[in-house]
Motif scaffolding. Structure first.
Motif, mmCIF file in Angstrom:
data_model
loop_
_atom_site.group_PDB
_atom_site.id
_atom_site.type_symbol
_atom_site.label_atom_id
_atom_site.label_comp_id
_atom_site.label_asym_id
_atom_site.label_seq_id
_atom_site.Cartn_x
_atom_site.Cartn_y
_atom_site.Cartn_z
ATOM 1 N N THR A 89 93.623 42.297 53.884
ATOM 2 C CA THR A 89 92.521 42.595 53.065
ATOM 3 C C THR A 89 91.771 43.701 53.188
ATOM 4 N N SER A 104 95.239 42.462 47.866
ATOM 5 C CA SER A 104 95.395 43.071 49.045
ATOM 6 C C SER A 104 96.256 43.884 48.507
ATOM 7 N N LEU A 115 93.821 36.548 47.822
ATOM 8 C CA LEU A 115 93.897 37.496 48.895
ATOM 9 C C LEU A 115 95.145 38.542 49.125
ATOM 10 N N CYS A 117 87.178 39.823 59.251
ATOM 11 C CA CYS A 117 87.941 40.584 58.832
ATOM 12 C C CYS A 117 87.752 41.723 58.239
ATOM 13 N N SER A 149 93.323 37.699 55.738
ATOM 14 C CA SER A 149 91.938 38.167 55.654
ATOM 15 C C SER A 149 92.509 39.249 55.960
ATOM 16 N N SER A 150 92.771 39.557 57.286
ATOM 17 C CA SER A 150 92.740 41.325 57.747
ATOM 18 C C SER A 150 93.784 42.416 57.082
ATOM 19 N N ALA A 178 84.717 36.149 58.113
ATOM 20 C CA ALA A 178 85.505 36.883 57.285
ATOM 21 C C ALA A 178 84.421 38.064 56.817
ATOM 22 N N SER A 223 95.518 32.642 57.410
ATOM 23 C CA SER A 223 94.375 33.318 56.809
ATOM 24 C C SER A 223 93.785 34.335 57.699
ATOM 25 N N ILE A 226 88.202 34.561 51.426
ATOM 26 C CA ILE A 226 88.106 34.323 53.388
ATOM 27 C C ILE A 226 87.745 33.325 53.598
ATOM 28 N N PRO A 286 86.379 38.871 48.419
ATOM 29 C CA PRO A 286 86.939 38.528 50.013
ATOM 30 C C PRO A 286 85.828 37.601 50.279
ATOM 31 N N SER A 337 94.264 31.956 49.518
ATOM 32 C CA SER A 337 95.491 32.982 50.149
ATOM 33 C C SER A 337 96.230 33.389 49.238
#
Lengths: 388, 313
Positions: free
Chosen positions: A277, A365, A361, A194, A274-275, A191, A270, A338, A334, A358
Motif C-alpha cells: 500500500t 493498493s 488495503l 509502511c 501494508s508495504s 503504519a 499485514s 494498517i 491506509p 486487509s
C-alpha cells in the motif's frame, strides 16, 4: 523482469535515505516510545493503599470489618490495602508522617480520617472513602435485615463480605490478552513505517516518466516496455520494503518486547500488504501531474504524515474521534487500516474485522497501482522542461 | 536510393505561443555523421526528443528506419542509442553496473550483454573505474559513462545531444574520436552541438538551425560555398592611403577592404590567387608588408551571414 527486479533491489539496498526512514527511524522511534511509555505504564500501575486501622475492642463492627480488611490486605496480585494495625496515637503519628494515606477507626461504624494536606494521594483517599461508605451501608442493611428477616441474616452477611472483598465482581478482559493502552502507538508506528515506503514508490514513478527525470527519459527511449519496467519495480520495491518493515517489526516485538506477538504469521502478512500500500501510494502520487521531484516528495511525505496523524500516531484518541464524527475516513485511511489490522490481531478472537481491513488495503493498493499506471502509460509528453 | 535512417517531414512543435520547430524537415542517410548545429534554444534537443517519441508534436511525420516512430515502437528503439544532454545514471550503482543495467534494457542474453558491457567500458576508457560510483567520477568521466550507457547495446543509430558540454579538452577529444570510431563500425550518427569546431571536425553532413527552422543543409564545403565570403585576407601595413584601399577594393573578387590599426582586412568572394594579386599590388605601390594571414570561412561565418548573428550569441 527478473533482471529489473535484481537491479531495483541493488539500488534500494544502497539507498541510505530509504534504509534510514524505513528501518532505522521506526526502530529509533520505537525505542523512544518504549522508554516513554514504560515510565507511564509504571506510574499507572495500582499499588495497595497504605492505611492504619484502629480497632476498638468489643465494638460491633470490629469482627466483621477486620475480616474484610484482612481479606483486602492479603499479599498478592489483588492486594488492595497495606494495613498497619495500631492504636490511635500511633495511627495519627503515621498519618502525620504520611506513612499512611488514611486512618480507619472501627467502632459502631467505620470512620475515615485523612489529612487535608495530602493532595497527591487523593485517589487512595477516595478508595478508602468508598470502602468505608460501602461497609457502613452494608452494616445498616444487615441491621435492618436482622430486625425484619432474622432468618436471612447469615446469608446476607456472607453476601456483603463477598461483595466488599471483591469476589463478587471480577474484572474480566474480553480480548485475547490484556492490552497495554500504549501498544496502539506501536501499531501506528508500523503504519508510519509502511507508508514511508511511499518514497520508494514515488521514485518508481519519477524514474519511469520521461518528462520528470533524465533517468525516466532514458528508460522511455529504451526497448523495455513501460508495463514491464513499472511492474517489476513495483514488485521489487514492495518486497524490499516488506523486508525492512518486517525487520523493524521483529525488533519491536523481540528486542523491545512490545506485546504484538499474537498471530505472528498474520501480522507479517499485514506488513506485506501494508508495504505494498505504501509503495502504491507513492507511485500514484508520483504519477499525478508534471511537477518536479521535490514537490512530489513533499506531497508524499505530507500525505503519509496526515494519514498517520489521523490514525493516532501523534494524538492517541484521534482515530476514536474520527470514528465518532467521520467514520468513513477510518475506512479509507491506509494508516488507520494498517493500525487497526494489528489491533484486531492482538485484541479480537474473530478475524472478521482484520480480514475487512486487509481486503480494503489490497483494493486500495490495486486502485492506486492501476491509477498510477494509467497516468504514466506509454505516451508522448507535451514538454520536458522538468527533466533534471 | 537506400531508405533514410531518419526522415522528418514538415514537423511543427509549439510550446504555447513559442514555435520550437517550424516546418522542420530532414533526411539522414545510413552511415552519416549528421550534425545539427545551432545556438542554444534553436530547437536541436526538441527535434531529437520528437524523433525519439518523447515529445508530442503538433504536425508532421517522423520515420526511423523506414517506419513511423511511436512511443511503443520497441523494435525501432532496440536499434537506437541515445546520449542525452543530462547525465542519466544511477548514483547507487557502480560504473559497470550502470552500463550493464542500461544495456540490459535492450539485450537479454547474459553472455552477450557481458561482452557488450566490457566493450563499452573499453570504448569509453573506463577500465580503471568500473567499481567506482558515479559521484566519485570527474565531470569528463561522468560524461563518458553517460555515453557508454547509451551505446553499449551496439545500436545502428546513435543520437548524441551535446555530449561534450562541460567536458575537459582531453575527454572531449576522446569522445569525438570515439564517435568517429562508432561510425566506422557501421552506426549512423546524429550529433547536436553549438560548438562549430566539433561539428566541423567529425560531421559528414551538417544542418544549420535557428528558431526551429533548418537554414541550410550540406557538407562543410557546400555550406561554405553558399556564402559570399570565401576568403579573409589580413595584411599588416604601416600605412595605406585611401586611394590604394579603393584600388584594392576594385580588384577582382574583392568585395570589402577595411584598413584600421595598421591592419588591412580584405574579404573575397570566391576566385583564385586573391592573396597574390593583392600582394603584387602592394609591392608595386612600394608599401611595406608585415604579417600576412589568409583564412577560409568557418561555419560561424556561414551562420553569421545567414542569420546576421554569431552562432554563440
Amino acid at each position: 523482469m527478473l533482471f529489473n527486479i535484481q537491479y531495483t533491489w541493488r539500488i534500494l539496498a544502497r539507498n541510505k535515505t530509504n534504509l534510514f526512514w524505513i528501518l532505522f527511524f521506526p526502530i529509533t522511534l520505537g525505542c523512544l516510545f518504549k522508554v516513554a511509555f514504560s515510565n507511564m505504564s509504571t506510574s499507572e500501575r495500582f499499588s495497595p493503599v497504605p492505611v492504619a486501622i484502629v480497632c476498638e475492642e468489643g465494638a460491633p463492627s470490629a469482627e466483621p470489618f477486620c475480616a474484610i480488611a484482612e481479606e483486602l490486605g492479603k499479599e498478592g496480585e489483588n492486594q488492595m490495602l497495606a494495613i498497619t494495625w495500631c492504636d490511635e496515637k500511633e495511627a495519627m503519628r503515621l498519618l502525620k508522617e504520611k506513612s499512611v494515606d488514611g486512618i480507619l477507626f472501627v467502632k459502631d461504624r467505620v470512620t475515615l480520617t485523612v489529612s487535608s494536606n495530602m493532595n497527591n494521594v487523593q485517589i487512595n483517599q477516595s478508595i478508602l472513602q468508598i470502602l468505608t461508605e460501602r461497609y457502613n451501608a452494608g452494616m445498616a442493611l444487615l441491621e435492618d435485615t436482622a430486625a425484619l428477616y432474622p432468618d436471612r441474616l447469615a446469608a446476607a452477611a456472607e453476601t456483603l463480605q463477598t461483595a466488599i472483598s471483591g469476589e463478587f465482581c471480577r474484572e474480566i478482559s474480553y480480548s485475547r490478552s490484556p492490552q497495554d493502552p500504549y501498544t496502539q502507538y506501536f501499531y501506528n508506528l508500523i503504519a508510519m513505517a509502511c507508508l514511508f515506503a511511499s518514497m520508494a514508490g514515488l521514485h518508481i514513478s519519477l524514474n519511469n516518466q520521461g518528462n520528470l527525470t533524465a533517468l525516466g527519459a532514458r528508460k522511455n527511449i529504451s526497448a523495455t516496455g513501460k508495463l514491464t519496467s513499472i511492474t517489476s519495480e513495483l514488485i521489487a520495491t514492495a518486497l524490499f520494503e516488506f523486508l525492512l518493515n518486517t525487520l523493524a517489526f521483529l525488533f519491536l516485538v523481540f528486542v523491545l518486547k512490545v506485546d504484538m506477538t499474537a498471530r505472528l504469521p498474520l501480522a507479517v502478512f499485514s506488513i506485506l500488504i501494508s508495504s505494498l500500500t505504501g509503495v502504491s501510494l507513492g507511485f500514484f502520487i508520483g504519477s499525478i501531474g508534471n511537477r518536479g521531484e521535490d514537490f512530489k516528495t513533499g506531497v508524499s511525505t505530507a500525505v503519509s504524515m496526515v494519514c498517520c496523524f489521523l490514525s493516532g500516531l501523534m494524538v492517541g484518541n484521534m482515530r476514536i474521534l474520527i470514528e465518532e464524527h467521520a467514520p468513513f475516513l477510518n475506512r479509507i485511511n491506509p494508516a488507520a487500516l494498517i493500525s487497526d489490522s494489528f489491533y484486531c490481531l492482538n485484541v479480537y478472537e474473530s478475524l472478521e474485522r482484520y480480514a475487512a481491513d486487509s481486503l480494503t488495503l489490497i483494493l486500495l493498493s490495486a486502485g492506486l497501482c492501476l491509477g498510477g499506471f494509467l497516468m504514466t502509460r506509454r505516451k508522448r509528453y507535451a514538454g520536458l522542461s522538468n527533466v533534471s | 536510393m537506400n531508405t533514410p535512417v531518419v526522415k522528418i517531414d514538415n514537423l511543427v512543435k509549439r510550446y504555447k505561443e513559442l514555435v520550437a520547430l517550424d516546418h522542420f524537415s530532414l533526411e539522414i542517410a545510413e552511415g552519416e555523421i549528421f550534425g545539427l548545429l545551432g545556438p542554444n534554444g534553436s530547437g536541436k534537443t526538441t527535434a531529437i526528443n520528437c524523433i525519439l517519441s518523447l515529445l508530442a508534436y503538433d504536425k508532421g511525420r517522423i520515420e526511423v528506419f523506414g517506419k513511423e516512430m511511436k512511443p511503443d515502437s520497441y523494435d525501432l528503439k532496440r536499434r537506437i542509442g541515445v546520449v542525452m544532454q543530462n547525465v542519466a545514471v544511477f548514483d547507487e550503482l557502480t560504473v559497470y553496473e550502470n552500463i550493464d543495467y542500461f544495456c540490459g534494457l535492450y539485450v537479454r542474453d547474459k553472455q552477450l550483454r557481458k561482452q557488450y558491457v566490457e566493450e563499452a567500458v573499453q570504448f569509453a576508457g573506463l577500465e580503471e573505474f568500473t567499481k567506482f560510483q558515479p559521484k566519485k567520477l570527474s565531470g569528463g568521466l561522468l560524461r563518458r559513462l553517460n555515453i557508454a550507457c547509451g551505446i553499449a547495446h551496439k545500436p545502428k543509430l546513435i543520437i548524441l545531444d551535446e555530449p561534450t558540454v562541460a567536458v575537459d579538452p582531453q575527454s572531449r577529444n576522446r569522445i569525438l574520436e570515439g564517435i568517429t570510431k562508432l561510425n566506422e563500425n557501421g552506426a549512423s550518427i546524429i550529433y547536436t552541438s553549438h560548438y562549430m569546431e566539433e561539428v566541423e571536425q567529425i560531421c559528414t553532413r551538417i544542418a544549420i538551425m535557428d528558431k526551429g527552422r533548418i537554414l541550410a543543409t550540406g557538407t562543410q564545403k557546400e555550406l561554405k560555398k553558399m556564402i559570399k565570403k570565401s576568403e579573409i585576407i589580413t595584411i599588416e601595413l604601416i600605412e595605406l592611403p585611401e586611394a590604394d584601399r579603393q584600388a584594392i577594393l576594385a580588384l577582382p573578387h574583392v568585395y570589402q577592404a577595411d584598413f584600421s590599426g595598421h591592419r588591412l582586412v580584405v574579404l573575397c568572394s570566391g576566385g583564385k590567387h586573391n592573396l597574390i594579386r593583392i600582394l603584387n599590388y602592394l609591392n608595386e605601390r612600394d608599401l611595406s608588408v608585415g604579417h600576412v594571414y589568409s583564412k577560409q570561412p568557418t561555419l560561424n561565418d556561414v551562420f553569421l551571414e545567414i542569420t546576421g548573428k554569431e552562432l554563440r550569441d
